[in-house]
Design a protein around this motif. Structure first.
Motif, PDB file in Angstrom:
ATOM      1  N   VAL A  41       0.909  -1.165   0.092  1.00  0.00           N
ATOM      2  CA  VAL A  41      -0.090   0.165  -0.039  1.00  0.00           C
ATOM      3  C   VAL A  41       0.956   1.276   0.035  1.00  0.00           C
ATOM      4  O   VAL A  41       0.418   2.100  -0.728  1.00  0.00           O
ATOM      5  CB  VAL A  41      -1.082   0.093   1.148  1.00  0.00           C
ATOM      6  N   ALA A  42       1.858   1.133   0.938  1.00  0.00           N
ATOM      7  CA  ALA A  42       2.942   2.391   0.865  1.00  0.00           C
ATOM      8  C   ALA A  42       3.645   2.544  -0.480  1.00  0.00           C
ATOM      9  O   ALA A  42       3.534   3.760  -1.060  1.00  0.00           O
ATOM     10  CB  ALA A  42       4.122   2.222   1.776  1.00  0.00           C
ATOM     11  N   ARG A  43       3.925   1.414  -1.222  1.00  0.00           N
ATOM     12  CA  ARG A  43       4.378   1.591  -2.398  1.00  0.00           C
ATOM     13  C   ARG A  43       3.304   2.014  -3.584  1.00  0.00           C
ATOM     14  O   ARG A  43       3.571   2.961  -4.544  1.00  0.00           O
ATOM     15  CB  ARG A  43       4.947   0.107  -3.083  1.00  0.00           C
ATOM     16  N   LEU A  44       2.275   1.728  -3.346  1.00  0.00           N
ATOM     17  CA  LEU A  44       1.084   2.213  -4.237  1.00  0.00           C
ATOM     18  C   LEU A  44       1.037   3.664  -4.104  1.00  0.00           C
ATOM     19  O   LEU A  44       0.950   4.583  -5.155  1.00  0.00           O
ATOM     20  CB  LEU A  44      -0.222   1.599  -3.970  1.00  0.00           C
ATOM     21  N   LEU A  45       1.028   4.384  -2.834  1.00  0.00           N
ATOM     22  CA  LEU A  45       0.930   5.584  -2.624  1.00  0.00           C
ATOM     23  C   LEU A  45       2.188   6.415  -3.127  1.00  0.00           C
ATOM     24  O   LEU A  45       1.901   7.458  -3.340  1.00  0.00           O
ATOM     25  CB  LEU A  45       0.406   5.767  -1.195  1.00  0.00           C
ATOM     26  N   ALA A  46       3.369   5.704  -3.186  1.00  0.00           N
ATOM     27  CA  ALA A  46       4.481   6.571  -3.530  1.00  0.00           C
ATOM     28  C   ALA A  46       4.522   6.645  -5.048  1.00  0.00           C
ATOM     29  O   ALA A  46       5.187   7.760  -5.414  1.00  0.00           O
ATOM     30  CB  ALA A  46       5.640   5.457  -3.223  1.00  0.00           C
ATOM     31  N   ALA A  47       3.639   6.113  -5.739  1.00  0.00           N
ATOM     32  CA  ALA A  47       3.401   6.300  -7.203  1.00  0.00           C
ATOM     33  C   ALA A  47       2.709   7.724  -7.425  1.00  0.00           C
ATOM     34  O   ALA A  47       2.600   8.171  -8.569  1.00  0.00           O
ATOM     35  CB  ALA A  47       2.922   5.191  -7.789  1.00  0.00           C
ATOM     36  N   GLU A  48       2.208   8.049  -6.483  1.00  0.00           N
ATOM     37  CA  GLU A  48       1.656   9.534  -6.485  1.00  0.00           C
ATOM     38  C   GLU A  48       0.155   9.772  -7.444  1.00  0.00           C
ATOM     39  O   GLU A  48       0.060  10.541  -8.162  1.00  0.00           O
ATOM     40  CB  GLU A  48       2.681  10.745  -6.750  1.00  0.00           C
ATOM     41  N   PRO A  49      -0.531   8.753  -6.918  1.00  0.00           N
ATOM     42  CA  PRO A  49      -1.855   8.705  -7.761  1.00  0.00           C
ATOM     43  C   PRO A  49      -2.635   9.896  -7.168  1.00  0.00           C
ATOM     44  O   PRO A  49      -2.622  10.545  -6.254  1.00  0.00           O
ATOM     45  CB  PRO A  49      -2.524   7.465  -7.328  1.00  0.00           C
ATOM     46  N   ASP A  50      -3.601  10.252  -8.113  1.00  0.00           N
ATOM     47  CA  ASP A  50      -4.542  11.373  -7.418  1.00  0.00           C
ATOM     48  C   ASP A  50      -5.875  10.682  -6.945  1.00  0.00           C
ATOM     49  O   ASP A  50      -6.554  11.224  -6.162  1.00  0.00           O
ATOM     50  CB  ASP A  50      -5.313  12.088  -8.794  1.00  0.00           C
ATOM     51  N   ARG A  51      -6.280   9.428  -7.231  1.00  0.00           N
ATOM     52  CA  ARG A  51      -7.207   8.753  -6.663  1.00  0.00           C
ATOM     53  C   ARG A  51      -7.031   7.190  -6.517  1.00  0.00           C
ATOM     54  O   ARG A  51      -6.183   6.581  -7.287  1.00  0.00           O
ATOM     55  CB  ARG A  51      -8.398   8.755  -7.168  1.00  0.00           C
ATOM     56  N   VAL A  52      -7.523   6.673  -5.598  1.00  0.00           N
ATOM     57  CA  VAL A  52      -7.175   5.266  -5.380  1.00  0.00           C
ATOM     58  C   VAL A  52      -8.523   4.583  -5.601  1.00  0.00           C
ATOM     59  O   VAL A  52      -9.648   4.860  -4.945  1.00  0.00           O
ATOM     60  CB  VAL A  52      -6.510   4.802  -3.871  1.00  0.00           C
ATOM     61  N   VAL A  53      -8.765   3.651  -6.357  1.00  0.00           N
ATOM     62  CA  VAL A  53      -9.866   2.641  -6.515  1.00  0.00           C
ATOM     63  C   VAL A  53      -9.690   1.109  -6.103  1.00  0.00           C
ATOM     64  O   VAL A  53      -8.590   0.320  -6.586  1.00  0.00           O
ATOM     65  CB  VAL A  53     -10.272   2.662  -8.407  1.00  0.00           C
ATOM     66  N   LEU A  54     -10.380   0.880  -5.216  1.00  0.00           N
ATOM     67  CA  LEU A  54     -10.489  -0.518  -4.681  1.00  0.00           C
ATOM     68  C   LEU A  54     -11.525  -1.191  -5.571  1.00  0.00           C
ATOM     69  O   LEU A  54     -12.369  -0.744  -5.847  1.00  0.00           O
ATOM     70  CB  LEU A  54     -11.159  -0.661  -3.309  1.00  0.00           C
ATOM     71  N   VAL A  55     -11.008  -2.562  -5.786  1.00  0.00           N
ATOM     72  CA  VAL A  55     -11.540  -3.599  -6.446  1.00  0.00           C
ATOM     73  C   VAL A  55     -11.480  -4.838  -5.776  1.00  0.00           C
ATOM     74  O   VAL A  55     -10.720  -5.361  -5.082  1.00  0.00           O
ATOM     75  CB  VAL A  55     -11.141  -4.011  -7.705  1.00  0.00           C
ATOM     76  N   GLY A  56     -12.736  -5.383  -5.294  1.00  0.00           N
ATOM     77  CA  GLY A  56     -13.019  -6.704  -4.610  1.00  0.00           C
ATOM     78  C   GLY A  56     -14.132  -7.455  -4.780  1.00  0.00           C
ATOM     79  O   GLY A  56     -15.052  -6.985  -5.595  1.00  0.00           O
ATOM     80  N   GLY A  57     -14.279  -8.521  -4.429  1.00  0.00           N
ATOM     81  CA  GLY A  57     -15.480  -9.393  -4.725  1.00  0.00           C
ATOM     82  C   GLY A  57     -16.637  -8.865  -3.884  1.00  0.00           C
ATOM     83  O   GLY A  57     -16.509  -8.410  -2.712  1.00  0.00           O
ATOM     84  N   GLY A  58     -17.839  -9.435  -4.327  1.00  0.00           N
ATOM     85  CA  GLY A  58     -19.130  -8.722  -3.669  1.00  0.00           C
ATOM     86  C   GLY A  58     -20.250  -9.721  -4.204  1.00  0.00           C
ATOM     87  O   GLY A  58     -20.095 -10.531  -5.024  1.00  0.00           O
ATOM     88  N   PRO A  59     -21.432  -9.519  -3.374  1.00  0.00           N
ATOM     89  CA  PRO A  59     -22.441 -10.349  -3.976  1.00  0.00           C
ATOM     90  C   PRO A  59     -23.053 -10.075  -5.499  1.00  0.00           C
ATOM     91  O   PRO A  59     -23.670 -10.766  -5.916  1.00  0.00           O
ATOM     92  CB  PRO A  59     -23.744 -10.253  -2.891  1.00  0.00           C
ATOM     93  N   ALA A  60     -22.793  -8.601  -5.870  1.00  0.00           N
ATOM     94  CA  ALA A  60     -23.135  -8.276  -7.053  1.00  0.00           C
ATOM     95  C   ALA A  60     -22.125  -7.256  -7.583  1.00  0.00           C
ATOM     96  O   ALA A  60     -21.403  -6.660  -6.847  1.00  0.00           O
ATOM     97  CB  ALA A  60     -24.476  -7.555  -7.074  1.00  0.00           C
ATOM     98  N   THR A  61     -21.917  -6.984  -8.854  1.00  0.00           N
ATOM     99  CA  THR A  61     -21.052  -5.966  -9.400  1.00  0.00           C
ATOM    100  C   THR A  61     -21.810  -4.566  -9.441  1.00  0.00           C
ATOM    101  O   THR A  61     -22.868  -4.389 -10.093  1.00  0.00           O
ATOM    102  CB  THR A  61     -20.898  -6.440 -11.018  1.00  0.00           C
ATOM    103  N   THR A  62     -21.116  -3.723  -8.495  1.00  0.00           N
ATOM    104  CA  THR A  62     -21.695  -2.218  -8.433  1.00  0.00           C
ATOM    105  C   THR A  62     -20.430  -1.654  -7.908  1.00  0.00           C
ATOM    106  O   THR A  62     -19.426  -1.836  -7.686  1.00  0.00           O
ATOM    107  CB  THR A  62     -22.693  -2.537  -7.326  1.00  0.00           C
TER     108      THR A  62
END
Length: 268
Positions: A41-62
Motif C-alpha cells: 500500500v505504501a508503494r502504491l501511494l508512493a506512485a503519487e496517484p490522484d485517486r485510489v480505486v478499490l476492487v474486490g469481490g461482492g454479491p453483485a457487480t456495483t
C-alpha cells in the motif's frame, strides 16, 4: 475512448483476522502478512496517484462512492470502516469515533468484506487521497472482468478526466489448503495458487485472465474475479508492467497473496 493513467496496483487478501481487533490473541500469527500489505500500500501511494480505486469481490457487480462504509460486526468487533476520510468525518459528525469507527449505526454499511478490508488498509496508511470502490460478482466471466478493468480507466469515471489512478485489488487464493481449511483439503489447490503467485510475480495479465472460473469457485478462491479486473485494466494500458510478489502463504488453510505492480520503467 480516452483513458486516465494507471500508475500502480497493489494486490492484498482480505481475511478479517488482518484487523488486530478481530484477531485478538492470534494477532501475531498474521504479523508478516500485515506488514507485507502495509508495504505494498505504501508503494502504491508512493506512485503519487490522484485517486485510489478499490476492487474486490461482492454479491453483485456495483460501484460505491466515498460516503459508503463497511462493518466488522459480523466478526465480533463493533468496528465500522469508512471508505474515505470524508466518510469518517460524516460519521464523526453524527456522534461516532473514527477510524475505524466504533459504536456507529450500522445502517448503510454497504461495503462487502473485501472492500471493507481494503478501506481499513488505506485508513491504516493515513492517506487522505480520494477513493472509490468497485465490487465484482464472483460469477462474472473472465471477459466481463477484463472489460470492467478496462472501463475503470475511462476518463471522468472517477474524479477528474486526467486523474492518475492506482488500484488496490483485494482477493484471497484457494481455501482448500489442508484438512482444517474452510474447503477441506483439495490436491488442486496448491498448483492453482502457484499459478496465481507466478502471474502476480510476473505481472502476467494473460495468466490471470486464464484462470478457470469453475475451478476457482470449486477451490473457494475469492480473488479470481478481482484479479481478472486488474488484468483487464493493465492490459488496457498497452504497455509492459513489472510485478513483485511480497507474500505467499496459507497460515489458516487459505492462501494469501500480496503483490505490487508498476509500469515498466517506473521508479521502484
Amino acid at each position: 475512448m480516452a483513458l486516465v493513467p494507471l500508475v500502480a496496483a497493489a494486490v492484498c487478501p482480505h481475511p478479517p483476522l488482518l484487523v488486530p481487533e478481530v484477531a485478538g490473541a492470534a494477532v501475531a500469527e498474521l504479523d508478516d502478512l500485515r506488514l507485507a500489505c502495509d508495504a505494498v500500500v505504501a508503494r502504491l501511494l508512493a506512485a503519487e496517484p490522484d485517486r485510489v480505486v478499490l476492487v474486490g469481490g461482492g454479491p453483485a457487480t456495483t460501484t460505491f462512492g466515498a460516503a459508503e462504509h463497511g462493518s466488522l460486526r459480523g466478526y465480533g468487533v463493533d468496528l465500522r470502516v469508512p471508505l474515505s476520510p470524508a466518510g469518517a468525518d460524516a460519521v464523526e459528525a453524527a456522534g461516532a469515533d473514527a477510524v475505524g469507527v466504533t459504536g456507529a449505526d450500522a445502517v448503510g454499511d454497504a461495503l462487502p468484506l473485501s472492500l471493507t478490508l481494503g478501506a481499513w488498509l488505506l485508513g491504516r496508511s493515513g492517506t487522505e487521497l480520494p477513493r472509490s470502490a468497485v465490487a465484482v460478482a464472483a460469477d462474472e466471466s473472465a471477459d466481463r472482468c477484463a472489460a470492467l478493468g478496462a472501463g475503470l480507466l475511462s476518463a471522468g469515471l472517477f474524479g477528474g478526466a486526467s486523474d492518475r489512478i492506482a488500484l488496490l485489488v483485494l482477493g484471497d487464493g484457494s481455501a482448500c489448503r489442508g484438512e482444517r481449511s474452510p474447503g477441506y483439503d483439495d490436491p488442486r489447490a496448491e498448483p492453482y495458487d502457484q499459478t496465481v503467485a507466478r502471474a502476480l510475480a510476473d505481472a502476467d495479465a494473460g495468466g490471470l485472465l486464464g484462470l478457470d472460473a469453475e475451478l476457482s469457485a470449486g477451490l473457494k478462491a475469492a480473488g479470481r474475479a478481482s484479479w481478472q479486473v486488474l488484468a483487464g485494466a493493465v492490459r488496457a494500458t498497452g504497455g509492459p508492467w513489472h510485478g513483485e510478489l511480497a507474500y505467499a502463504g496459507a497460515p489458516f488453510g487459505v492462501t494469501y497473496l500480496v503483490a505490487s505492480w508498476t509500469p515498466a520503467g517506473a521508479a521502484r
